[in-house]
Scaffold this active site. Structure first.
Site, PDB file in Angstrom:
ATOM      1  N   CYS A   1       0.815  -1.226   0.000  1.00  0.00           N
ATOM      2  CA  CYS A   1       0.000   0.000   0.000  1.00  0.00           C
ATOM      3  C   CYS A   1       0.849   1.278   0.000  1.00  0.00           C
ATOM      4  O   CYS A   1       0.569   2.217  -0.757  1.00  0.00           O
ATOM      5  CB  CYS A   1      -0.954  -0.010   1.189  1.00  0.00           C
ATOM      6  SG  CYS A   1      -0.208  -0.536   2.735  1.00  0.00           S
TER       7      CYS A   1
ATOM      8  N   HIS B   1      -2.366   6.625   4.467  1.00  0.00           N
ATOM      9  CA  HIS B   1      -0.912   6.712   4.701  1.00  0.00           C
ATOM     10  C   HIS B   1      -0.381   8.040   4.162  1.00  0.00           C
ATOM     11  O   HIS B   1      -0.865   8.542   3.142  1.00  0.00           O
ATOM     12  CB  HIS B   1      -0.175   5.584   3.968  1.00  0.00           C
ATOM     13  CG  HIS B   1      -0.371   4.215   4.553  1.00  0.00           C
ATOM     14  ND1 HIS B   1      -1.030   3.971   5.733  1.00  0.00           N
ATOM     15  CD2 HIS B   1       0.057   3.001   4.105  1.00  0.00           C
ATOM     16  CE1 HIS B   1      -1.013   2.662   5.983  1.00  0.00           C
ATOM     17  NE2 HIS B   1      -0.364   2.057   5.007  1.00  0.00           N
TER      18      HIS B   1
HETATM   19  P1  NAP Z   1      -7.903  -8.083   8.166  1.00  0.00           P
HETATM   20  O1  NAP Z   1      -8.729  -6.878   8.374  1.00  0.00           O
HETATM   21  O2  NAP Z   1      -7.227  -8.685   9.336  1.00  0.00           O
HETATM   22  O3  NAP Z   1      -8.772  -9.194   7.400  1.00  0.00           O
HETATM   23  C1  NAP Z   1      -8.292 -10.506   7.161  1.00  0.00           C
HETATM   24  C2  NAP Z   1      -9.313 -11.325   6.412  1.00  0.00           C
HETATM   25  O4  NAP Z   1      -8.770 -12.641   6.219  1.00  0.00           O
HETATM   26  C3  NAP Z   1     -10.621 -11.492   7.182  1.00  0.00           C
HETATM   27  O5  NAP Z   1     -11.704 -11.547   6.280  1.00  0.00           O
HETATM   28  C4  NAP Z   1     -10.425 -12.849   7.861  1.00  0.00           C
HETATM   29  O6  NAP Z   1     -11.628 -13.533   8.127  1.00  0.00           O
HETATM   30  C5  NAP Z   1      -9.677 -13.600   6.760  1.00  0.00           C
HETATM   31  N1  NAP Z   1      -8.986 -14.747   7.347  1.00  0.00           N
HETATM   32  C6  NAP Z   1      -8.105 -14.747   8.368  1.00  0.00           C
HETATM   33  N2  NAP Z   1      -7.718 -16.012   8.643  1.00  0.00           N
HETATM   34  C7  NAP Z   1      -8.388 -16.818   7.792  1.00  0.00           C
HETATM   35  C8  NAP Z   1      -8.428 -18.211   7.570  1.00  0.00           C
HETATM   36  N3  NAP Z   1      -7.691 -19.066   8.279  1.00  0.00           N
HETATM   37  N4  NAP Z   1      -9.241 -18.704   6.594  1.00  0.00           N
HETATM   38  C9  NAP Z   1     -10.006 -17.865   5.848  1.00  0.00           C
HETATM   39  N5  NAP Z   1     -10.000 -16.500   5.997  1.00  0.00           N
HETATM   40  C10 NAP Z   1      -9.205 -16.000   6.957  1.00  0.00           C
HETATM   41  O7  NAP Z   1      -6.712  -7.771   7.123  1.00  0.00           O
HETATM   42  P2  NAP Z   1      -6.658  -6.673   5.943  1.00  0.00           P
HETATM   43  O8  NAP Z   1      -6.040  -5.442   6.473  1.00  0.00           O
HETATM   44  O9  NAP Z   1      -7.976  -6.584   5.270  1.00  0.00           O
HETATM   45  O10 NAP Z   1      -5.552  -7.294   4.976  1.00  0.00           O
HETATM   46  C11 NAP Z   1      -5.845  -8.292   4.025  1.00  0.00           C
HETATM   47  C12 NAP Z   1      -4.633  -8.447   3.098  1.00  0.00           C
HETATM   48  O11 NAP Z   1      -4.432  -7.210   2.397  1.00  0.00           O
HETATM   49  C13 NAP Z   1      -3.314  -8.731   3.840  1.00  0.00           C
HETATM   50  O12 NAP Z   1      -2.507  -9.563   3.032  1.00  0.00           O
HETATM   51  C14 NAP Z   1      -2.676  -7.354   3.956  1.00  0.00           C
HETATM   52  O13 NAP Z   1      -1.278  -7.416   4.049  1.00  0.00           O
HETATM   53  C15 NAP Z   1      -3.110  -6.728   2.638  1.00  0.00           C
HETATM   54  N6  NAP Z   1      -3.189  -5.264   2.622  1.00  0.00           N
HETATM   55  C16 NAP Z   1      -3.791  -4.587   3.657  1.00  0.00           C
HETATM   56  C17 NAP Z   1      -3.873  -3.210   3.615  1.00  0.00           C
HETATM   57  C18 NAP Z   1      -4.511  -2.406   4.715  1.00  0.00           C
HETATM   58  O14 NAP Z   1      -4.397  -1.168   4.672  1.00  0.00           O
HETATM   59  N7  NAP Z   1      -5.153  -3.001   5.685  1.00  0.00           N
HETATM   60  C19 NAP Z   1      -3.368  -2.521   2.493  1.00  0.00           C
HETATM   61  C20 NAP Z   1      -2.775  -3.240   1.458  1.00  0.00           C
HETATM   62  C21 NAP Z   1      -2.691  -4.623   1.519  1.00  0.00           C
HETATM   63  P3  NAP Z   1     -12.273 -13.536   9.617  1.00  0.00           P
HETATM   64  O15 NAP Z   1     -12.970 -12.216   9.752  1.00  0.00           O
HETATM   65  O16 NAP Z   1     -13.202 -14.697   9.554  1.00  0.00           O
HETATM   66  O17 NAP Z   1     -11.142 -13.707  10.576  1.00  0.00           O
END
Ligand code: NAP
Length: 336
Positions: free
Chosen positions: A129, A243
């Site tokens: 990001c 950010h």
């Molecule tokens: P998050 O809010 O923690 O969400 C994680 C998601 O993954 C939730 O839907 C969760 O489901 C699911 N998950 C976790 N463990 C799982 C499992 N064992 N089986 C199936 N689903 C599972 O994370 P996020 O910030 O959205 O980030 C998601 C991805 O995008 C990551 O790779 C991160 O590095 C990337 N990213 C994030 C951002 C940001 O600003 N946040 C920016 C760019 C890229 P549950 O709700 O059921 O736990």
């Protein structure tokens, strides 16, 4: 255009939830939505186009008949499940770090290298990001003057650590408002409210963190610049979303400030907000919940030996939208 069966892997997280909104806003041709998450969330629902859609557990079989997968889960899950989706005929746009530097996986910011989408083999990666927010405004300057070197400091929002990061900062702000203090917290190593944490990711070579190395390694691949040199310091700040980055950029050729401003004003995905006398400059509060990267504080680099081939700027962008969900949906639009 026939409607597609679209799965979101991680539909209940910060990025997944934003993807739902982006698909709606951009009128992506979704015939059927397949929201996937962990077993904990299976049976709950997400809202899409005014209707509740039941969340299913993410398993290999859940990708049967899916055309497009938007990946919004962690590295490990992406590595395990996305090849299963490809095997079943889907094309995946993934937000995790898992495939970004793989040679047979394009790493794409549509404003920069949309053409790379054409050589995918089932998976296309969305860049880090902070890398997206920094490179969108740097690209038009590079095309004019050729970037040689970058020195970057990032100020990264709590939601960059997902839903747990967002919830933790909300909780800590409440505790701090009551005069309380905290020890180490999760997912941050220290209290973030009323603090800054100069570490994002684990420490790797030469004292840099994994997050700090992404800007150079991913930047080289996206801009097709194998010699690009980047020194980066990534800092977690007590901001909910969006950010911010302070960037000093050194060019191969001289670039006048007026010309840099002109290029940025014409650049896709960029909004120039640069009127210091009116106290107008980009800030995360204003750049949240929209898709442009805001750029300002454009000025000469006083430390540059010749004074004309280096400049400083400040930019802010919503890392959940342009840094993740919007960029992924834009890539999916190119696929169609
Ligand atoms: P998050 O809010 O923690 O969400 C994680 C998601 O993954 C939730 O839907 C969760 O489901 C699911 N998950 C976790 N463990 C799982 C499992 N064992 N089986 C199936 N689903 C599972 O994370 P996020 O910030 O959205 O980030 C998601 C991805 O995008 C990551 O790779 C991160 O590095 C990337 N990213 C994030 C951002 C940001 O600003 N946040 C920016 C760019 C890229 P549950 O709700 O059921 O736990």
């Amino acid at each position: 255009m026939p409607d597609k069966r679209v799965a979101i892997l991680g539909a209940t997280g910060v990025v997944g939830t934003q993807m739902l909104q982006c698909l709606e806003e951009r009128d992506f041709p979704v015939g059927e939505l397949v929201p996937l998450a962990s077993a904990r969330s299976a049976g709950s629902s997400v809202r899409f186009r005014g209707e509740e859609v039941v969340v299913r557990e993410a398993t290999p079989e859940a990708f049967e008949g899916v055309d497009v997968v938007l990946g919004a889960a962690g590295d490990e899950l992406a590595r395990k499940l996305l090849p299963e989706a490809v095997r079943r005929g889907a094309t995946c746009v993934d937000n995790s770090h898992a495939f970004r530097l793989d040679e047979d996986v394009p790493l794409v910011i549509p404003e920069i290298n949309a053409d790379d989408v054409s050589w995918h083999h089932g998976i296309i990666a969305n860049p880090n990001c902070a890398t997206i927010i920094g490179l969108v405004p740097l690209w038009p300057l590079h095309q004019e003057a050729g970037i040689r070197r970058l020195v970057v400091s990032t100020y990264q929002a709590a939601s960059g650590a997902g839903m747990p990061g967002l919830r933790e900062l909300e909780r800590e702000m409440g505790v701090v408002a009551q005069g309380g203090e905290m020890g180490p917290t999760d997912p941050f190593a220290y209290q973030l409210a009323a603090n800054l944490i100069p570490q994002i990711g684990g420490f790797k070579e030469e004292g840099y963190t994994s997050e700090e190395l992404k800007m150079q390694n991913e930047g080289r691949k996206i801009m097709h610049l194998p010699e690009l040199r980047v020194s980066c310091t990534c800092v977690r700040v007590p901001v909910m979303r969006s950010h911010s980055e302070s960037i000093t950029v050194e060019f191969e050729r001289p670039l006048a400030l007026d010309r840099a401003r002109e290029l940025l004003e014409a650049a896709p995905g960029v909004l120039v907000v640069d009127e210091p006398s009116e106290l107008r400059y980009p800030m995360p509060l204003q750049s949240s919940d929209q898709d442009l990267v805001w750029v300002g504080r454009i000025r000469r680099d006083l430390s540059a030996p010749d004074g004309v081939s280096s400049l400083c700027l400040w930019c802010c962008g919503d890392q959940i939208r342009k840094g993740a969900a919007t960029n992924a949906v834009q890539i999916a639009e190119f696929l169609l």
